[in-house]
Write a protein that holds these residues in place. Sequence first.
Motif, mmCIF file in Angstrom:
data_model
loop_
_atom_site.group_PDB
_atom_site.id
_atom_site.type_symbol
_atom_site.label_atom_id
_atom_site.label_comp_id
_atom_site.label_asym_id
_atom_site.label_seq_id
_atom_site.Cartn_x
_atom_site.Cartn_y
_atom_site.Cartn_z
ATOM 1 N N LEU A 1 -20.741 20.145 -65.297
ATOM 2 C CA LEU A 1 -19.981 19.392 -64.301
ATOM 3 C C LEU A 1 -20.851 18.315 -63.645
ATOM 4 O O LEU A 1 -20.379 17.197 -63.349
ATOM 5 C CB LEU A 1 -19.434 20.354 -63.243
ATOM 6 N N ARG A 2 -22.120 18.638 -63.379
ATOM 7 C CA ARG A 2 -23.004 17.662 -62.778
ATOM 8 C C ARG A 2 -23.230 16.469 -63.709
ATOM 9 O O ARG A 2 -23.211 15.310 -63.282
ATOM 10 C CB ARG A 2 -24.340 18.322 -62.428
ATOM 11 N N SER A 3 -23.428 16.761 -64.993
ATOM 12 C CA SER A 3 -23.622 15.661 -65.946
ATOM 13 C C SER A 3 -22.366 14.807 -66.076
ATOM 14 O O SER A 3 -22.431 13.566 -66.162
ATOM 15 C CB SER A 3 -24.035 16.225 -67.307
ATOM 16 N N LEU A 4 -21.195 15.465 -66.057
ATOM 17 C CA LEU A 4 -19.943 14.706 -66.123
ATOM 18 C C LEU A 4 -19.755 13.827 -64.889
ATOM 19 O O LEU A 4 -19.302 12.678 -64.981
ATOM 20 C CB LEU A 4 -18.780 15.680 -66.283
ATOM 21 N N LEU A 5 -20.124 14.376 -63.709
ATOM 22 C CA LEU A 5 -20.011 13.586 -62.485
ATOM 23 C C LEU A 5 -20.950 12.389 -62.512
ATOM 24 O O LEU A 5 -20.580 11.272 -62.095
ATOM 25 C CB LEU A 5 -20.323 14.485 -61.290
ATOM 26 N N GLU A 6 -22.148 12.588 -62.998
ATOM 27 C CA GLU A 6 -23.071 11.461 -63.101
ATOM 28 C C GLU A 6 -22.553 10.392 -64.043
ATOM 29 O O GLU A 6 -22.675 9.185 -63.774
ATOM 30 C CB GLU A 6 -24.431 11.977 -63.564
ATOM 31 N N GLU A 7 -21.978 10.808 -65.144
ATOM 32 C CA GLU A 7 -21.408 9.820 -66.073
ATOM 33 C C GLU A 7 -20.281 9.028 -65.425
ATOM 34 O O GLU A 7 -20.176 7.801 -65.592
ATOM 35 C CB GLU A 7 -20.920 10.531 -67.323
ATOM 36 N N LEU A 8 -19.422 9.703 -64.664
ATOM 37 C CA LEU A 8 -18.320 9.010 -63.995
ATOM 38 C C LEU A 8 -18.827 8.042 -62.944
ATOM 39 O O LEU A 8 -18.322 6.916 -62.802
ATOM 40 C CB LEU A 8 -17.370 10.032 -63.364
ATOM 41 N N LEU A 9 -19.851 8.486 -62.187
ATOM 42 C CA LEU A 9 -20.386 7.584 -61.160
ATOM 43 C C LEU A 9 -21.071 6.374 -61.773
ATOM 44 O O LEU A 9 -20.963 5.255 -61.259
ATOM 45 C CB LEU A 9 -21.364 8.363 -60.273
ATOM 46 N N GLU A 10 -21.785 6.596 -62.845
ATOM 47 C CA GLU A 10 -22.414 5.472 -63.523
ATOM 48 C C GLU A 10 -21.375 4.503 -64.085
ATOM 49 O O GLU A 10 -21.558 3.288 -64.077
ATOM 50 C CB GLU A 10 -23.315 5.985 -64.632
ATOM 51 N N ALA A 11 -20.282 5.059 -64.578
ATOM 52 C CA ALA A 11 -19.222 4.187 -65.105
ATOM 53 C C ALA A 11 -18.539 3.394 -63.994
ATOM 54 O O ALA A 11 -18.123 2.244 -64.195
ATOM 55 C CB ALA A 11 -18.201 5.009 -65.871
ATOM 56 N N ASN A 12 -18.431 3.991 -62.797
ATOM 57 C CA ASN A 12 -17.749 3.308 -61.689
ATOM 58 C C ASN A 12 -18.636 2.246 -61.045
ATOM 59 O O ASN A 12 -18.228 1.110 -60.836
ATOM 60 C CB ASN A 12 -17.303 4.314 -60.640
ATOM 61 N N GLY A 13 -19.849 2.590 -60.656
ATOM 62 C CA GLY A 13 -20.662 1.594 -59.970
ATOM 63 C C GLY A 13 -22.136 1.839 -60.028
ATOM 64 O O GLY A 13 -22.886 1.189 -59.285
ATOM 65 N N GLY A 14 -22.555 2.732 -60.760
ATOM 66 C CA GLY A 14 -23.976 3.005 -60.860
ATOM 67 C C GLY A 14 -24.509 3.868 -59.743
ATOM 68 O O GLY A 14 -25.709 3.852 -59.469
ATOM 69 N N GLU A 15 -23.650 4.573 -59.029
ATOM 70 C CA GLU A 15 -24.103 5.450 -57.967
ATOM 71 C C GLU A 15 -24.622 6.743 -58.563
ATOM 72 O O GLU A 15 -24.163 7.194 -59.603
ATOM 73 C CB GLU A 15 -22.951 5.744 -56.998
ATOM 74 N N SER A 16 -25.532 7.318 -57.841
ATOM 75 C CA SER A 16 -26.095 8.595 -58.300
ATOM 76 C C SER A 16 -25.274 9.747 -57.760
ATOM 77 O O SER A 16 -24.468 9.584 -56.839
ATOM 78 C CB SER A 16 -27.553 8.723 -57.834
ATOM 79 N N ALA A 17 -25.535 10.900 -58.297
ATOM 80 C CA ALA A 17 -24.791 12.084 -57.862
ATOM 81 C C ALA A 17 -25.176 12.503 -56.467
ATOM 82 O O ALA A 17 -24.396 13.136 -55.762
ATOM 83 C CB ALA A 17 -25.036 13.230 -58.843
ATOM 84 N N GLU A 18 -26.424 12.157 -55.985
ATOM 85 C CA GLU A 18 -26.841 12.542 -54.641
ATOM 86 C C GLU A 18 -26.200 11.661 -53.590
ATOM 87 O O GLU A 18 -25.969 12.082 -52.441
ATOM 88 C CB GLU A 18 -28.370 12.472 -54.528
ATOM 89 N N ASP A 19 -25.916 10.376 -53.927
ATOM 90 C CA ASP A 19 -25.333 9.457 -52.952
ATOM 91 C C ASP A 19 -23.831 9.610 -52.814
ATOM 92 O O ASP A 19 -23.251 9.185 -51.814
ATOM 93 C CB ASP A 19 -25.650 8.011 -53.339
ATOM 94 N N ALA A 20 -23.194 10.200 -53.811
ATOM 95 C CA ALA A 20 -21.737 10.315 -53.770
ATOM 96 C C ALA A 20 -21.240 11.168 -52.621
ATOM 97 O O ALA A 20 -20.306 10.788 -51.915
ATOM 98 C CB ALA A 20 -21.229 10.847 -55.103
ATOM 99 N N PRO A 21 -21.818 12.334 -52.324
ATOM 100 C CA PRO A 21 -21.304 13.129 -51.192
ATOM 101 C C PRO A 21 -21.470 12.415 -49.866
ATOM 102 O O PRO A 21 -20.599 12.505 -48.983
ATOM 103 C CB PRO A 21 -22.159 14.399 -51.266
ATOM 104 N N ALA A 22 -22.579 11.689 -49.686
ATOM 105 C CA ALA A 22 -22.786 10.974 -48.419
ATOM 106 C C ALA A 22 -21.727 9.889 -48.231
ATOM 107 O O ALA A 22 -21.185 9.700 -47.133
ATOM 108 C CB ALA A 22 -24.196 10.372 -48.385
ATOM 109 N N LYS A 23 -21.418 9.152 -49.266
ATOM 110 C CA LYS A 23 -20.411 8.098 -49.154
ATOM 111 C C LYS A 23 -19.023 8.664 -48.913
ATOM 112 O O LYS A 23 -18.223 8.110 -48.181
ATOM 113 C CB LYS A 23 -20.431 7.235 -50.420
ATOM 114 N N ARG A 24 -18.757 9.823 -49.553
ATOM 115 C CA ARG A 24 -17.442 10.418 -49.308
ATOM 116 C C ARG A 24 -17.315 10.859 -47.865
ATOM 117 O O ARG A 24 -16.247 10.731 -47.247
ATOM 118 C CB ARG A 24 -17.250 11.611 -50.256
ATOM 119 N N SER A 25 -18.403 11.352 -47.278
ATOM 120 C CA SER A 25 -18.357 11.758 -45.861
ATOM 121 C C SER A 25 -18.196 10.553 -44.937
ATOM 122 O O SER A 25 -17.518 10.613 -43.919
ATOM 123 C CB SER A 25 -19.617 12.542 -45.504
ATOM 124 N N GLN A 26 -18.832 9.428 -45.310
ATOM 125 C CA GLN A 26 -18.675 8.226 -44.503
ATOM 126 C C GLN A 26 -17.258 7.693 -44.564
ATOM 127 O O GLN A 26 -16.732 7.182 -43.587
ATOM 128 C CB GLN A 26 -19.661 7.145 -44.970
#
Length: 205
Positions: A154-179
């Motif tokens: 699941l982590r690898s799939l999430l990283e692939e999706l984030l990279e496809a969307n905008g190049g965000e990393s998996a660690e930055d995604a939760p922070a942005k969702r909270s913002q």
Amino acid sequence: MAEKVKSTTTGLDTPRTARTRWLPRLAPNPDAFGHATENFARFMGTPQFLVYMTVFCAVWLIWNTWGPESARFDSAALGFTVLTLMLSLQASYAAPLLLLAQNRQDDRDRVSVRQDRERAERNLMDTEYLTREIAELRIALREVATRDYVRSELRSLLEELLEANGGESAEDAPAKRSQRRRPDSSGSSAATESMPKLNPGGREI
């Protein structure tokens, strides 16, 4: 000659007639008789039997040696013939009884050995069956996805999706969702200031 051969053949083919018995056939119960012989043989191998026989022989010898001559029934001059015959008779009966008890014990041992062999074979079959089942379970567990494996996928799939969307990393995604979920305090205060104030009568001030 042919007649003699024919008569002989006829005699061999004809079954013999049953002989008439003058005495009835003895058919004792083998189990009861064997049990009695085993008890007698077991008693003969005890210290009590030796003590009883020693006391009996000693009393016999003392009575027939120093007892009254008129009351003696076994002459010491003849070497205690009656006592010798009694002991010989006892020995002649004791030997077959001991052999019979030994044969019964051998039969029981043979049956117990056969039962032990059958029990051992069943235990071996059960052990082999359990071993095969455990091996099959191990093989099946190797193909089951574990929790860590699912998390890594699941982590690898999430990283692939984030990279496809905008190049965000998996660690930055939760922070942005909270913002995104957190409301803007300055915007809310400006919106409240821009709203018209109403008096208690419902008119604007």
